[in-house]
Design a protein around this motif. Sequence first.
Motif, short mmCIF file in Angstrom:
data_model
loop_
_atom_site.label_atom_id
_atom_site.label_comp_id
_atom_site.label_asym_id
_atom_site.label_seq_id
_atom_site.Cartn_x
_atom_site.Cartn_y
_atom_site.Cartn_z
N GLU A 1 113.34 69.47 110.14
CA GLU A 1 113.63 68.10 109.69
C GLU A 1 115.15 67.94 109.70
O GLU A 1 115.88 68.85 109.32
CB GLU A 1 113.08 67.91 108.28
CG GLU A 1 113.26 66.55 107.70
CD GLU A 1 112.17 65.57 108.09
OE1 GLU A 1 112.46 64.37 108.07
OE2 GLU A 1 111.05 66.00 108.40
N PHE A 2 115.63 66.78 110.12
CA PHE A 2 117.07 66.50 110.15
C PHE A 2 117.36 65.31 109.25
O PHE A 2 116.70 64.28 109.31
CB PHE A 2 117.51 66.18 111.59
CG PHE A 2 118.97 65.83 111.69
CD1 PHE A 2 119.93 66.82 111.64
CD2 PHE A 2 119.38 64.52 111.83
CE1 PHE A 2 121.28 66.50 111.73
CE2 PHE A 2 120.71 64.20 111.92
CZ PHE A 2 121.66 65.19 111.88
N LEU A 3 118.36 65.46 108.37
CA LEU A 3 118.79 64.38 107.49
C LEU A 3 120.25 64.09 107.78
O LEU A 3 121.13 64.93 107.51
CB LEU A 3 118.63 64.76 106.03
CG LEU A 3 119.08 63.71 105.02
CD1 LEU A 3 118.21 62.46 105.10
CD2 LEU A 3 119.04 64.27 103.62
N PRO A 4 120.56 62.92 108.36
CA PRO A 4 121.95 62.62 108.68
C PRO A 4 122.80 62.39 107.43
O PRO A 4 122.31 61.92 106.41
CB PRO A 4 121.86 61.34 109.52
CG PRO A 4 120.54 60.76 109.21
CD PRO A 4 119.65 61.87 108.75
N ILE A 5 124.07 62.75 107.53
CA ILE A 5 125.03 62.47 106.47
C ILE A 5 125.55 61.06 106.70
O ILE A 5 126.03 60.73 107.79
CB ILE A 5 126.19 63.49 106.48
CG1 ILE A 5 125.66 64.88 106.15
CG2 ILE A 5 127.27 63.08 105.49
CD1 ILE A 5 126.71 65.97 106.24
N GLU A 6 125.45 60.24 105.67
CA GLU A 6 125.89 58.85 105.78
C GLU A 6 127.37 58.74 105.46
O GLU A 6 127.90 59.48 104.64
CB GLU A 6 125.09 57.99 104.81
CG GLU A 6 123.61 58.00 105.09
CD GLU A 6 122.80 57.30 104.01
OE1 GLU A 6 123.40 56.70 103.11
OE2 GLU A 6 121.58 57.38 104.09
N GLU A 7 128.02 57.81 106.13
CA GLU A 7 129.43 57.57 105.85
C GLU A 7 129.54 56.21 105.16
O GLU A 7 129.06 55.20 105.66
CB GLU A 7 130.24 57.59 107.13
CG GLU A 7 131.72 57.56 106.87
CD GLU A 7 132.53 57.91 108.10
OE1 GLU A 7 133.70 57.53 108.12
OE2 GLU A 7 132.00 58.56 109.00
N GLU A 8 130.17 56.22 103.99
CA GLU A 8 130.30 55.00 103.21
C GLU A 8 131.76 54.84 102.80
O GLU A 8 132.30 55.67 102.07
CB GLU A 8 129.41 55.09 101.96
CG GLU A 8 129.32 53.81 101.18
CD GLU A 8 128.32 53.92 100.05
OE1 GLU A 8 128.75 53.84 98.90
OE2 GLU A 8 127.13 54.13 100.35
#
Length: 58
Positions: free
Chosen positions: A9-16
Amino acid sequence: MRSYKYKVEFLPIEEEEGEKKIDKEKIEEILNSYAAKGWRLRQIALCGNLGLIYVFEK
């Protein structure tokens, strides 16, 4: 000889606002979902600045 099944499973890192952010609630949701189906967490790896990779084993 015992046979194992694996899922990735891949969970992207969000940029905020210029900051990298990991959604802890989403991580918990993924882990609980797989645990309910009998999968064990084998490994978590950081994929550069892109996200987290989870390897589950059954």
